[in-house]
Enzyme design. Structure first.
Site, PDB file in Angstrom:
ATOM      1  N   ARG A 169      -3.876  10.771  29.789  1.00  0.00           N
ATOM      2  CA  ARG A 169      -5.294  11.095  29.926  1.00  0.00           C
ATOM      3  C   ARG A 169      -6.069   9.788  29.910  1.00  0.00           C
ATOM      4  NH1 ARG A 169      -8.380  13.809  26.405  1.00  0.00           N
ATOM      5  NH2 ARG A 169      -7.722  12.344  24.821  1.00  0.00           N
ATOM      6  N   ARG A 173     -16.593   9.631  29.503  1.00  0.00           N
ATOM      7  CA  ARG A 173     -17.729  10.299  28.857  1.00  0.00           C
ATOM      8  C   ARG A 173     -18.911  10.247  29.810  1.00  0.00           C
ATOM      9  NH1 ARG A 173     -17.487   7.292  23.016  1.00  0.00           N
ATOM     10  NH2 ARG A 173     -15.474   8.159  22.387  1.00  0.00           N
ATOM     11  N   ARG A 246       6.924  -3.560  19.372  1.00  0.00           N
ATOM     12  CA  ARG A 246       6.078  -4.319  20.295  1.00  0.00           C
ATOM     13  C   ARG A 246       5.341  -5.352  19.462  1.00  0.00           C
ATOM     14  NH1 ARG A 246       2.036  -0.783  22.381  1.00  0.00           N
ATOM     15  NH2 ARG A 246       0.901  -2.697  22.743  1.00  0.00           N
ATOM     16  N   ARG A 277      -7.305  -9.725  24.413  1.00  0.00           N
ATOM     17  CA  ARG A 277      -8.656  -9.575  23.889  1.00  0.00           C
ATOM     18  C   ARG A 277      -8.981 -10.693  22.913  1.00  0.00           C
ATOM     19  NH1 ARG A 277      -8.818  -4.512  19.596  1.00  0.00           N
ATOM     20  NH2 ARG A 277      -7.231  -5.391  18.231  1.00  0.00           N
ATOM     21  N   GLU A 303      -5.777 -12.640  21.272  1.00  0.00           N
ATOM     22  CA  GLU A 303      -4.557 -11.835  21.124  1.00  0.00           C
ATOM     23  C   GLU A 303      -3.750 -11.880  22.415  1.00  0.00           C
ATOM     24  OE1 GLU A 303      -6.328  -8.440  18.109  1.00  0.00           O
ATOM     25  OE2 GLU A 303      -5.128  -7.823  19.827  1.00  0.00           O
ATOM     26  N   TYR A 351       4.186   4.955  14.266  1.00  0.00           N
ATOM     27  CA  TYR A 351       2.881   4.329  14.400  1.00  0.00           C
ATOM     28  C   TYR A 351       1.868   5.134  13.593  1.00  0.00           C
ATOM     29  CZ  TYR A 351      -1.290   2.064  15.273  1.00  0.00           C
ATOM     30  OH  TYR A 351      -2.455   1.394  15.003  1.00  0.00           O
ATOM     31  N   ASP A 353      -1.908   5.097  11.846  1.00  0.00           N
ATOM     32  CA  ASP A 353      -3.184   4.464  11.532  1.00  0.00           C
ATOM     33  C   ASP A 353      -3.349   4.504  10.017  1.00  0.00           C
ATOM     34  OD1 ASP A 353      -4.387   3.493  13.846  1.00  0.00           O
ATOM     35  OD2 ASP A 353      -5.090   5.476  14.461  1.00  0.00           O
TER      36      ASP A 353
HETATM   37  C1  LIG Z   1      -2.078  -5.189  15.247  1.00  0.00           C
HETATM   38  C2  LIG Z   1      -2.375  -3.909  14.491  1.00  0.00           C
HETATM   39  C3  LIG Z   1      -3.665  -3.392  14.474  1.00  0.00           C
HETATM   40  C4  LIG Z   1      -3.943  -2.211  13.763  1.00  0.00           C
HETATM   41  N1  LIG Z   1      -5.222  -1.727  13.775  1.00  0.00           N
HETATM   42  C5  LIG Z   1      -5.505  -0.606  13.099  1.00  0.00           C
HETATM   43  C6  LIG Z   1      -6.849  -0.066  13.097  1.00  0.00           C
HETATM   44  O1  LIG Z   1      -7.762  -0.625  13.713  1.00  0.00           O
HETATM   45  N2  LIG Z   1      -7.071   1.074  12.403  1.00  0.00           N
HETATM   46  C7  LIG Z   1      -6.075   1.726  11.701  1.00  0.00           C
HETATM   47  O2  LIG Z   1      -6.351   2.752  11.079  1.00  0.00           O
HETATM   48  N3  LIG Z   1      -4.815   1.236  11.674  1.00  0.00           N
HETATM   49  C8  LIG Z   1      -4.501   0.098  12.360  1.00  0.00           C
HETATM   50  N4  LIG Z   1      -3.220  -0.404  12.326  1.00  0.00           N
HETATM   51  C9  LIG Z   1      -2.195   0.278  11.495  1.00  0.00           C
HETATM   52  C10 LIG Z   1      -2.161  -0.247  10.033  1.00  0.00           C
HETATM   53  O3  LIG Z   1      -1.871  -1.627  10.038  1.00  0.00           O
HETATM   54  C11 LIG Z   1      -1.083   0.499   9.236  1.00  0.00           C
HETATM   55  O4  LIG Z   1      -1.357   1.878   9.226  1.00  0.00           O
HETATM   56  C12 LIG Z   1      -0.938   0.065   7.761  1.00  0.00           C
HETATM   57  O5  LIG Z   1      -1.127  -1.314   7.570  1.00  0.00           O
HETATM   58  C13 LIG Z   1       0.443   0.443   7.280  1.00  0.00           C
HETATM   59  O6  LIG Z   1       0.593   0.189   5.902  1.00  0.00           O
HETATM   60  P1  LIG Z   1       2.053   0.146   5.276  1.00  0.00           P
HETATM   61  O7  LIG Z   1       1.868  -0.039   3.797  1.00  0.00           O
HETATM   62  O8  LIG Z   1       2.858   1.289   5.738  1.00  0.00           O
HETATM   63  O9  LIG Z   1       2.782  -1.141   5.929  1.00  0.00           O
HETATM   64  P2  LIG Z   1       2.537  -2.690   5.807  1.00  0.00           P
HETATM   65  O10 LIG Z   1       1.103  -3.032   5.722  1.00  0.00           O
HETATM   66  O11 LIG Z   1       3.335  -3.334   6.888  1.00  0.00           O
HETATM   67  O12 LIG Z   1       3.189  -3.086   4.384  1.00  0.00           O
HETATM   68  C14 LIG Z   1       4.568  -3.245   4.186  1.00  0.00           C
HETATM   69  C15 LIG Z   1       4.755  -4.351   3.125  1.00  0.00           C
HETATM   70  O13 LIG Z   1       6.127  -4.390   2.762  1.00  0.00           O
HETATM   71  C16 LIG Z   1       6.482  -5.750   2.579  1.00  0.00           C
HETATM   72  N5  LIG Z   1       7.934  -5.857   2.729  1.00  0.00           N
HETATM   73  C17 LIG Z   1       8.679  -5.551   3.819  1.00  0.00           C
HETATM   74  N6  LIG Z   1       9.975  -5.800   3.586  1.00  0.00           N
HETATM   75  C18 LIG Z   1      10.052  -6.259   2.306  1.00  0.00           C
HETATM   76  C19 LIG Z   1      11.128  -6.699   1.486  1.00  0.00           C
HETATM   77  N7  LIG Z   1      12.400  -6.736   1.926  1.00  0.00           N
HETATM   78  N8  LIG Z   1      10.849  -7.128   0.230  1.00  0.00           N
HETATM   79  C20 LIG Z   1       9.568  -7.126  -0.229  1.00  0.00           C
HETATM   80  N9  LIG Z   1       8.524  -6.726   0.498  1.00  0.00           N
HETATM   81  C21 LIG Z   1       8.756  -6.293   1.756  1.00  0.00           C
HETATM   82  C22 LIG Z   1       5.714  -6.474   3.664  1.00  0.00           C
HETATM   83  O14 LIG Z   1       5.597  -7.856   3.357  1.00  0.00           O
HETATM   84  C23 LIG Z   1       4.381  -5.741   3.641  1.00  0.00           C
HETATM   85  O15 LIG Z   1       3.480  -6.357   2.757  1.00  0.00           O
HETATM   86  C24 LIG Z   1      -2.900  -1.542  13.065  1.00  0.00           C
HETATM   87  C25 LIG Z   1      -1.601  -2.049  13.118  1.00  0.00           C
HETATM   88  C26 LIG Z   1      -1.333  -3.216  13.823  1.00  0.00           C
HETATM   89  C27 LIG Z   1       0.078  -3.718  13.864  1.00  0.00           C
END
Ligand SMILES: Cc1cc2nc3c(=O)[nH]c(=O)nc-3n(C[C@H](O)[C@H](O)[C@H](O)COP(=O)(O)OP(=O)(O)OC[C@H]3O[C@@H](n4cnc5c(N)ncnc54)[C@H](O)[C@@H]3O)c2cc1C
Length: 370
Positions: A169, A173, A246, A277, A303, A351, A353
């Site tokens: 899609r 708007r 990715r 961007r 980026e 994935y 958010d």
């Molecule tokens: C480029 C990008 C842009 C984004 N933009 C948005 C947005 O605009 N809005 C939105 O809602 N969401 C966005 N997201 C999604 C958002 O980043 C995630 O939903 C969120 O950060 C996930 O949290 P998490 O705790 O699951 O993972 P993470 O934040 O990845 O945390 C995992 C942690 O585990 C630690 N870790 C991993 N392996 C080990 C190990 N072996 N020992 C110790 N520590 C470890 C890492 O260091 C990290 O600190 C985006 C994602 C990306 C990649």
């Protein structure tokens, strides 16, 4: 002995740790990075909260999630309204009446709809590739100026060589509305995301620069249960193979001027500009420092889409059949580990958010913590 060892101080780990503590459990958090907050880490440079792992805009329609997270941060009124730059021509995103007026000079929604309809007719058969699919949805002009170059940079391939199904899609708007997410609740935590995570982790022991997998036996011995938010394939030593991601590469620059582009996000939609961007971080907080003063400098991040290879920072899980099947095999191994909860973006290879992460971890807390 701790009740829980939480691996990862990102959003998932921090909320789990907070809730466990609130339920009277003892918790130790470890993270291999030198900072808390995972991928939502923001670093204050020259008074600007820089989103170090990519721009993060909080948006949700989930009232429970919003009520929860706003206990740990006050959110500002930021609304994501990105701008497209095509060879110096600027267009509003997402595609709306401002975009169509600039593209064709049309003034009414009927005129815009008629223009799109006329251009869509170019494709008379079932679209065979992404180019034909996009033209069949929004017509050639929007495709050429706002979709083609950006998509080719993102995928590193010509749109004619990409499958049609990637774009199902393309919302248009027929109103004057630049609000990209159009969510009920949207904003940026005032003072940065790191402060929000620090508030969640208040009173909880955190050990940084500590890689769980490198110290597994020793750390496992410290707790009854583990909450693991790192990559699921790494946990199992990649024994079934490597899940793919990715990737994005960021190039940050501090500029000695108050404004570079006057907006948080500008997408470069031509093929020739190498970046996809540019983010100008200060506009997430309206160009002001925490005392409301105008900031004299600015920080931008270009980026670039880049190929991911093992060892690189994992960003976006790849949502295809091959990786889905491999994840399903790892999930079976994970389910056979009774002491370990796999959670978050990397632990569930999904994935997510931020609002989805919050909903998922709160659900998990409901079943796990009594
Ligand atoms: C480029 C990008 C842009 C984004 N933009 C948005 C947005 O605009 N809005 C939105 O809602 N969401 C966005 N997201 C999604 C958002 O980043 C995630 O939903 C969120 O950060 C996930 O949290 P998490 O705790 O699951 O993972 P993470 O934040 O990845 O945390 C995992 C942690 O585990 C630690 N870790 C991993 N392996 C080990 C190990 N072996 N020992 C110790 N520590 C470890 C890492 O260091 C990290 O600190 C985006 C994602 C990306 C990649």
């Amino acid at each position: 002995m701790y009740d829980y060892l939480v691996v990862g101080s990102g959003l998932y780990g921090a909320i789990f740790a907070h809730e466990a503590k609130a339920h009277g459990k003892s918790v130790l958090v470890v993270d291999k990075r030198s900072n808390i907050a995972g991928n939502i880490y923001t670093e204050n440079i020259e008074g600007i909260n820089v989103h170090k792992y990519g721009a993060h805009i909080f948006h949700t329609n989930n009232k429970k999630v919003w009520n929860y997270i706003t206990k740990f941060a006050e959110f500002n009124r930021f609304t994501n309204s990105p701008v497209a730059n095509y060879k110096g021509e600027l267009y509003s995103l997402p595609f709306n009446m401002y975009t169509f007026n600039k593209m064709w000079g049309v003034v009414t929604p009927e005129e815009a709809a008629a223009k799109i309809e006329e251009q869509r007719k170019e494709i008379t058969h079932e679209p065979q590739n992404l180019e034909e699919q996009a033209i069949s949805l929004v017509g050639r002009d929007i495709y050429e100026k706002l979709i083609k170059g950006y998509t080719e940079k993102q995928w590193g391939r010509d749109c004619k060589d990409l499958p049609a199904f990637i774009i199902k899609r393309l919302p248009v708007r027929l109103t004057f509305d630049n609000n990209y997410f159009n969510a009920l609740y949207q904003g940026i935590p005032i003072g940065g995301y790191t402060k929000m995570i620090a508030n969640l982790l208040d009173g909880i022991e955190v050990r940084l620069n500590t890689d769980y997998l490198e110290n597994k036996a020793e750390l496992d011995a410290l707790a009854d249960k583990i909450v693991y938010t790192g990559p699921i394939d790494a946990y199992f030593g990649y024994e079934l193979g490597t899940l793919e991601y990715r990737s994005v590469r960021f190039e940050n620059e501090l500029l000695d001027k108050p404004s570079f582009q006057g907006n948080a996000a500008v997408n470069y939609t031509d093929r020739e500009t190498p970046w996809t961007r540019i983010i100008e971080h200060k506009w997430f907080e309206f160009g002001k420092d925490e005392n409301g003063n105008d900031l004299p400098k600015t920080i931008i991040s270009r980026e670039y889409s880049s190929e991911w290879k093992p060892g690189d920072e994992p960003y976006y899980p790849v949502n295809d059949a091959k990786n889905g099947a491999l994840y399903a095999e790892y999930k079976k191994l994970a389910d056979a580990e009774p002491k370990v909860i796999f959670g978050g973006r990397l632990g569930e290879y999904k994935y997510y958010d931020m609002d989805q992460v919050i909903a998922a971890v709160l659900d998990r807390c409901d079943t796990e913590l009594q």
